[in-house]
Design a protein around this motif. Structure first.
Motif, mmCIF file in Angstrom:
data_model
loop_
_atom_site.group_PDB
_atom_site.id
_atom_site.type_symbol
_atom_site.label_atom_id
_atom_site.label_comp_id
_atom_site.label_asym_id
_atom_site.label_seq_id
_atom_site.Cartn_x
_atom_site.Cartn_y
_atom_site.Cartn_z
ATOM 1 N N TRP A 68 0.851 -1.190 0.000
ATOM 2 C CA TRP A 68 0.000 0.000 0.000
ATOM 3 C C TRP A 68 0.883 1.234 0.000
ATOM 4 O O TRP A 68 2.102 1.142 0.193
ATOM 5 C CB TRP A 68 -0.934 -0.002 1.217
ATOM 6 C CG TRP A 68 -0.243 0.143 2.534
ATOM 7 C CD1 TRP A 68 0.022 1.305 3.199
ATOM 8 C CD2 TRP A 68 0.278 -0.925 3.353
ATOM 9 N NE1 TRP A 68 0.671 1.022 4.371
ATOM 10 C CE2 TRP A 68 0.836 -0.324 4.500
ATOM 11 C CE3 TRP A 68 0.309 -2.313 3.232
ATOM 12 C CZ2 TRP A 68 1.443 -1.070 5.515
ATOM 13 C CZ3 TRP A 68 0.906 -3.051 4.244
ATOM 14 C CH2 TRP A 68 1.460 -2.435 5.368
ATOM 15 N N ARG A 69 0.238 2.371 -0.285
ATOM 16 C CA ARG A 69 0.950 3.645 -0.262
ATOM 17 C C ARG A 69 0.345 4.522 0.820
ATOM 18 O O ARG A 69 -0.819 4.355 1.161
ATOM 19 C CB ARG A 69 0.815 4.340 -1.625
ATOM 20 C CG ARG A 69 1.604 3.668 -2.740
ATOM 21 C CD ARG A 69 1.637 4.545 -3.989
ATOM 22 N NE ARG A 69 0.313 4.905 -4.459
ATOM 23 C CZ ARG A 69 -0.238 6.103 -4.340
ATOM 24 N NH1 ARG A 69 0.429 7.096 -3.779
ATOM 25 N NH2 ARG A 69 -1.459 6.341 -4.790
ATOM 26 N N PRO A 70 1.102 5.464 1.349
ATOM 27 C CA PRO A 70 0.529 6.368 2.355
ATOM 28 C C PRO A 70 -0.474 7.323 1.698
ATOM 29 O O PRO A 70 -0.348 7.634 0.512
ATOM 30 C CB PRO A 70 1.746 7.119 2.899
ATOM 31 C CG PRO A 70 2.829 6.928 1.905
ATOM 32 C CD PRO A 70 2.520 5.704 1.105
ATOM 33 N N GLY A 71 -1.451 7.765 2.469
ATOM 34 C CA GLY A 71 -2.391 8.759 1.958
ATOM 35 C C GLY A 71 -1.683 10.074 1.687
ATOM 36 O O GLY A 71 -0.626 10.344 2.264
ATOM 37 N N GLU A 72 -2.272 10.901 0.815
ATOM 38 C CA GLU A 72 -1.568 12.128 0.402
ATOM 39 C C GLU A 72 -1.422 13.118 1.548
ATOM 40 O O GLU A 72 -0.514 13.947 1.520
ATOM 41 C CB GLU A 72 -2.293 12.773 -0.791
ATOM 42 C CG GLU A 72 -3.692 13.278 -0.459
ATOM 43 C CD GLU A 72 -4.338 14.017 -1.624
ATOM 44 O OE1 GLU A 72 -4.286 13.470 -2.728
ATOM 45 O OE2 GLU A 72 -4.871 15.107 -1.402
ATOM 46 N N ASN A 73 -2.290 13.036 2.555
ATOM 47 C CA ASN A 73 -2.187 13.969 3.676
ATOM 48 C C ASN A 73 -1.468 13.375 4.880
ATOM 49 O O ASN A 73 -1.448 13.975 5.940
ATOM 50 C CB ASN A 73 -3.588 14.436 4.098
ATOM 51 C CG ASN A 73 -4.167 15.430 3.099
ATOM 52 O OD1 ASN A 73 -3.457 15.930 2.234
ATOM 53 N ND2 ASN A 73 -5.446 15.703 3.224
ATOM 54 N N ALA A 74 -0.886 12.205 4.701
ATOM 55 C CA ALA A 74 -0.182 11.577 5.819
ATOM 56 C C ALA A 74 1.260 12.058 5.837
ATOM 57 O O ALA A 74 1.868 12.222 4.780
ATOM 58 C CB ALA A 74 -0.222 10.063 5.675
ATOM 59 N N SER A 75 1.804 12.269 7.041
ATOM 60 C CA SER A 75 3.207 12.703 7.114
ATOM 61 C C SER A 75 4.106 11.546 6.665
ATOM 62 O O SER A 75 3.728 10.376 6.735
ATOM 63 C CB SER A 75 3.555 13.147 8.534
ATOM 64 O OG SER A 75 3.750 12.018 9.349
#
Ligand SMILES: *[C@@H]1O[C@H](CO)[C@@H](O)[C@H](O)[C@H]1NC(C)=O
Ligand SMILES: *[C@@H]1O[C@H](CO)[C@@H](O)[C@H](O)[C@H]1NC(C)=O
Ligand SMILES: *[C@@H]1O[C@H](CO)[C@@H](O)[C@H](O)[C@H]1NC(C)=O
Ligand SMILES: *[C@@H]1O[C@H](CO)[C@@H](O)[C@H](O)[C@H]1NC(C)=O
Ligand SMILES: *[C@@H]1O[C@H](CO)[C@@H](O)[C@H](O)[C@H]1NC(C)=O
Ligand SMILES: *[C@@H]1O[C@H](CO)[C@@H](O)[C@H](O)[C@H]1NC(C)=O
Ligand SMILES: *[C@@H]1O[C@H](CO)[C@@H](O)[C@H](O)[C@H]1NC(C)=O
Ligand SMILES: *[C@@H]1O[C@H](CO)[C@@H](O)[C@H](O)[C@H]1NC(C)=O
Length: 423
Positions: free
Chosen positions: A149-156
């Motif tokens: 998975w990839r981190p969400g765009e607003n996640a640090s």
């Protein structure tokens, strides 16, 4: 004039109003009471049990059923269900607003109206855009599950996502500990095995979250049979038979015998663009139609059978193995280059040699001035020309050879002298 117009406008209007009031009062007496105390609880990680209490004062003639529906982010999912039980189990969508609505209905009773809906909602936690995205899992060789998975765009960027999984047969939700991050992609691998005789597999629930309250959790439920990817076939061996080649590879240790099919690719003389695909149901295939003067290269991959798994994944290609005499193309290239070279060089040598030969066979016409000069200026030498005895003959021959040599020299110097041509 105004009265008929008003009447024609009023009549339908009044009729409509009257109808609505009549319908309202007629149905009002028979509207069922709604269920009460609608609430939910989590079963393990990504499953919700929505529960409610029965409505009061239901007449004994009512065949009561509960109709329920799911609403995600305000949009009804159209997954209506009717049941007599007072709960409904659904997947949890932790990164979206999820509502469940329920009403009571009397089945086979046209004298009562369904109750109004009662709703309860489950709101997402954390900051929008921080949930993990693009979750995908592959079940390798029925042995282990690998999820990315990839981190969400607003996640640090230092978000420490953790994957938890659960399936029927596992006592408690389990944290996936073998995780890694590379180029912004998270991966976690966990064992996922069943006895070999198993033919149905439970759905697997996956939760990705972070200990921080700010990171929005996300849930997914996956059907493992859609994720099956067989291991790369190993130990590819080729053997010559009377009428062809036998291609063999090792059988899978984890798949039931009848649950894999294979694709063998045959390349001829290293022509990788024109492979021939040979399907096989077992772990070997005989290949006929073999040209003894060609080199054949084979590789194989495994695919899950539809009868066993609903998966589109196939294994990676095995290593390549080759058999047969290869007409070495490098030798051809060397020959293609060297043959014309040898021909060219020998032609040049031959031409030079021929020139010398031509001089010997057809001596160039001597300069008359030279001859006259020799005849009249050097009579002594000239009178000695015919052979009389052996030593003289040998001497003469030497002189003749010298003359020829000098002639060749003069000939070559003449041919390089452009002034001679102009004369
Ligand atoms: C729903 O259930 C939770 C516990 O699971 C409880 O704390 C909560 O008060 C309940 N809500 C209602 C409206 O009954
Ligand atoms: C859901 O909750 C109800 C009421 O507590 C219970 O009877 C039912 O067994 C639960 N369902 C599941 C699948 O756990
Ligand atoms: C159910 O009926 C009883 C009497 O039959 C009445 O007192 C009560 O108010 C009713 N409850 C509801 C929710 O209508
Ligand atoms: C209810 O259905 C029955 C037969 O199915 C019919 O005879 C009756 O008129 C219906 N009543 C209403 C109010 O529609
Ligand atoms: C990320 O945060 C911004 C500002 O709070 C918001 O407008 C945006 O929709 C968020 N992104 C996602 C994918 O929710
Ligand atoms: C993630 O973990 C590392 C070390 O375990 C820690 O330094 C970092 O602060 C954590 N990130 C967050 C967002 O908590
Ligand atoms: C963790 O994953 C790697 C492959 O990425 C594997 O080689 C290793 O055996 C795994 N460790 C455990 C404890 O499962
Ligand atoms: C997974 O299974 C392999 C053997 O099948 C074992 O060696 C490994 O430790 C297991 N990994 C975990 C995390 O349980």
């Amino acid at each position: 004039m105004a009265v008929p117009v008003a009447a024609s406008l009023l009549c339908p209007l009044l009729l409509a109003v009257c109808w609505v009031v009549a319908a309202g009062t007629a149905a009002g007496e028979k509207i069922l009471p709604s269920p009460s105390n609608l609430n939910y609880s989590f079963i393990h990680i990504c499953t919700l049990n929505w529960t409610w209490n029965p409505p009061e004062n239901i007449s004994s003639g009512c065949n009561l059923e509960y109709s329920s529906d799911i609403v995600i982010n305000g949009v009804p999912e159209d997954r209506r269900e009717w049941s007599k039980s007072r709960f409904r189990v659904t997947d949890a969508h932790l990164n979206e607003e999820m509502r469940l609505r329920v009403r009571s209905e009397c089945k086979n009773d046209n004298t009562s109206e369904p109750s109004s809906w009662v709703e309860t909602s489950l709101l997402p936690k954390g900051i929008p855009g921080t949930a993990a995205v693009d979750l995908s899992c592959v079940w390798h060789n029925l042995e282990y599950m690998a999820c990315t998975w990839r981190p969400g765009e607003n996640a640090s960027s230092d978000t420490n996502y953790t994957l938890f999984y659960w399936f029927d047969g596992l006592e408690n939700p389990t944290k996936c500990s073998n995780s890694s991050v590379g180029q912004g992609i998270f991966e976690c691998i966990f064992n996922f095995t069943f006895p070999k005789i198993t033919s149905t597999y439970p759905p697997i629930s996956i939760l990705i979250r972070d200990d921080s309250e700010e990171i929005r959790p996300v849930c997914a439920s996956k059907n493992p049979t859609t994720l099956v990817k067989p291991a790369t076939p190993r130990q590819l061996t080729l053997s010559k038979t009377n009428d062809g080649i036998d291609v063999k590879w090792s059988e899978s240790e984890t798949f039931p015998k009848t649950c894999l099919r294979y694709e063998v690719i045959k390349y001829c003389n290293g022509d990788l663009d024109n492979g021939e695909i040979i399907p096989s149901e077992v772990n070997s295939v005989p290949v006929a139609d073999i040209d003894a003067n060609s080199k054949y290269t084979f590789k194989v991959r495994a695919k899950p059978k539809r009868e066993c798994y609903n998966s589109d994944f196939h294994s990676d290609w095995s290593e390549e193995k080759s058999i047969g005499e290869k007409r070495d193309s490098t030798i051809y290239i060397v020959l293609i280059i060297t043959i014309p070279l040898i021909v060219a060089v020998s032609t040049i040598i031959l031409l030079v040699y021929l020139k010398r030969l031509k001089i010997l066979i057809l001596p160039p016409i001597p300069d008359p001035r030279e001859i006259l000069k020799r005849m009249f200026g050097d009579q002594n030498e000239d009178s000695q020309s015919p052979a009389k005895d052996d030593p003289m003959n040998a001497f003469d021959r030497l002189i003749i050879e010298e003359e020829i040599n000098s002639l060749i020299l003069t000939e070559t110097s003449e041919s390089t002298n452009p002034e001679k041509e102009n004369r």
